[in-house]
Design a protein around this motif. Structure first.
Motif, short mmCIF file in Angstrom:
data_model
loop_
_atom_site.label_atom_id
_atom_site.label_comp_id
_atom_site.label_asym_id
_atom_site.label_seq_id
_atom_site.Cartn_x
_atom_site.Cartn_y
_atom_site.Cartn_z
N SER A 200 0.88 -1.15 -0.13
CA SER A 200 -0.10 0.14 0.16
C SER A 200 0.70 1.28 0.15
CB SER A 200 -0.89 0.05 1.27
OG SER A 200 -0.38 -0.02 2.54
N ALA A 201 1.93 1.23 0.74
CA ALA A 201 2.96 2.54 0.79
C ALA A 201 3.59 2.59 -0.68
CB ALA A 201 3.91 2.00 1.74
N SER A 202 3.97 1.21 -1.22
CA SER A 202 4.35 1.26 -2.48
C SER A 202 3.56 1.83 -3.67
CB SER A 202 5.11 0.00 -2.97
OG SER A 202 5.40 -0.17 -4.24
N ALA A 203 2.37 1.43 -3.53
CA ALA A 203 1.30 2.05 -4.52
C ALA A 203 1.04 3.36 -4.41
CB ALA A 203 -0.03 1.36 -4.10
N ALA A 204 1.07 3.93 -3.16
CA ALA A 204 1.08 5.39 -3.06
C ALA A 204 2.11 6.32 -3.81
CB ALA A 204 0.93 5.51 -1.47
N LEU A 205 3.33 5.63 -3.88
CA LEU A 205 4.39 6.21 -4.66
C LEU A 205 4.31 5.89 -5.95
CD1 LEU A 205 7.00 5.50 -1.75
CD2 LEU A 205 5.39 7.33 -1.88
N GLU A 206 3.83 5.04 -6.42
CA GLU A 206 4.07 4.18 -7.72
C GLU A 206 3.78 5.19 -9.15
OE1 GLU A 206 5.80 2.45 -9.98
OE2 GLU A 206 5.44 0.88 -8.31
N ALA A 207 4.46 5.39 -9.88
CA ALA A 207 4.43 6.32 -11.11
C ALA A 207 4.32 5.26 -12.41
CB ALA A 207 5.50 6.98 -11.33
N ASP A 208 4.22 4.09 -12.43
CA ASP A 208 4.38 3.09 -13.38
C ASP A 208 2.89 2.39 -13.52
OD1 ASP A 208 5.95 1.36 -15.63
OD2 ASP A 208 4.59 0.16 -14.45
N SER A 210 1.43 -0.15 -14.77
CA SER A 210 1.46 -1.44 -15.03
C SER A 210 1.93 -2.11 -13.60
CB SER A 210 2.42 -1.97 -15.99
OG SER A 210 2.27 -3.48 -16.04
N ALA A 211 2.90 -1.21 -12.70
CA ALA A 211 3.28 -1.89 -11.76
C ALA A 211 2.11 -1.68 -10.64
CB ALA A 211 4.59 -1.29 -11.23
N LEU A 212 1.62 -0.61 -10.59
CA LEU A 212 0.59 0.17 -9.93
C LEU A 212 -0.73 -1.23 -9.82
CD1 LEU A 212 -0.82 1.72 -7.81
CD2 LEU A 212 -1.76 3.14 -9.76
N GLU A 213 -0.76 -1.40 -11.03
CA GLU A 213 -2.16 -2.68 -11.18
C GLU A 213 -1.90 -3.70 -10.56
OE1 GLU A 213 -5.11 -4.46 -14.60
OE2 GLU A 213 -3.27 -3.25 -15.33
N ALA A 214 -0.49 -4.14 -10.70
CA ALA A 214 0.01 -5.43 -10.04
C ALA A 214 -0.12 -5.29 -8.48
CB ALA A 214 1.53 -5.77 -10.32
#
Length: 258
Positions: A200-208, A210-214
């Motif tokens: 959840s922390a990673s998703a809040a920072l994710e700019a990609d 495809s990676a966010l969807e994963a």
């Protein structure tokens, strides 16, 4: 692609060293009297190298039980300063314009296990930076607490997975997150909570995208275990859903039950 370069080894608490730094150049020459710590500093470099290759922590220090690789001089217990039951090391790595710090603390008795492992983006990384550090540090603190309570820091495989989920490269992050999804049913409660918090922390920072969807899909699968609660997904509220594709925005809303 530029080869990553090791710029510094931090001898935080290792053998004869306390809070010392060893800067490294393309050619670094160690000069000193006998017993001044030259060999100890090379031992520290060897420990970091073996851990970076993904070796189980006990094998990295004491050598594999199957033989072959030599143990670090003095073995695991010899890495800790005199009278101590643990040691701490760190390093700084530059990859192109990006700089990362890795710090690790390892117990050597009563059993060999990782107590703490922290990877920090220092500069030059969109996925990270000063504005994001407090969120990542909090997520990592929660992960460390869950792992220590469950004793799972002994699992080199799980620690490696946590590390790979937070990698710099978006494709490698996505690959690691897909691995999380594939093994959802195998995680203990502590592992599921740890991964959900970090993702959840990673998703809040994710700019990609495809990676966010994963990441969002993996979080959804983790919630199906019954171990993950809304309080573990609080970082998702920091995502600007208006800037996402509609499908991903709806994904976030579903996870937050909004």
């Amino acid at each position: 692609m530029e080869t990553p370069r090791l710029e510094e080894v931090r001898l935080t608490s290792f053998k004869s060293f306390t809070d010392q730094r060893l800067p490294l150049q393309d050619l670094t020459v160690l000069i000193g009297r006998n017993g001044s710590g030259k060999s100890n500093s090379l031992d520290a470099l060897m420990v970091l190298s073996r851990l970076a290759l993904g070796e189980p922590v006990r094998d990295a220090l004491d050598g594999p039980r199957s033989g072959g690789e030599e143990p670090i001089r003095g073995g695991a217990e010899g890495c800790a300063p005199l009278g101590e039951s643990h040691f701490a090391l760190g390093c700084r790595v530059r990859s192109g314009g990006a700089v990362f710090d890795l710090d690790v603390e390892i117990a050597v008795s009563p059993e060999v296990r990782i107590l703490r492992e922290e990877l920090t983006a220092v500069e030059g990384v969109p996925y990270g930076g000063p504005a994001y550090w407090p969120k990542l540090e909090r997520a990592q603190a929660l992960a460390d607490e869950a792992l220590v309570k469950a004793g799972n820091m002994e699992s080199a495989e799980f620690v490696s997975l946590v590390r790979r989920v937070m990698q710099e490269d978006a494709r490698l992050r996505e690959r690691a997150v897909d691995e999380v999804t594939d093994w959802t049913s195998a995680y203990s409660e502590a592992e599921a909570v740890t991964l959900a918090t970090l993702l959840s922390a990673s998703a809040a920072l994710e700019a990609d995208a495809s990676a966010l969807e994963a990441q969002l899909h993996a979080i959804l699968e983790l919630t199906s275990t019954g171990h993950v609660r809304a309080e573990h997904l609080g970082h998702l509220r920091e995502i600007d859903r208006s800037a996402l594709p509609v499908s991903l925005g709806e994904y976030v809303a579903d996870l937050l039950d909004e």
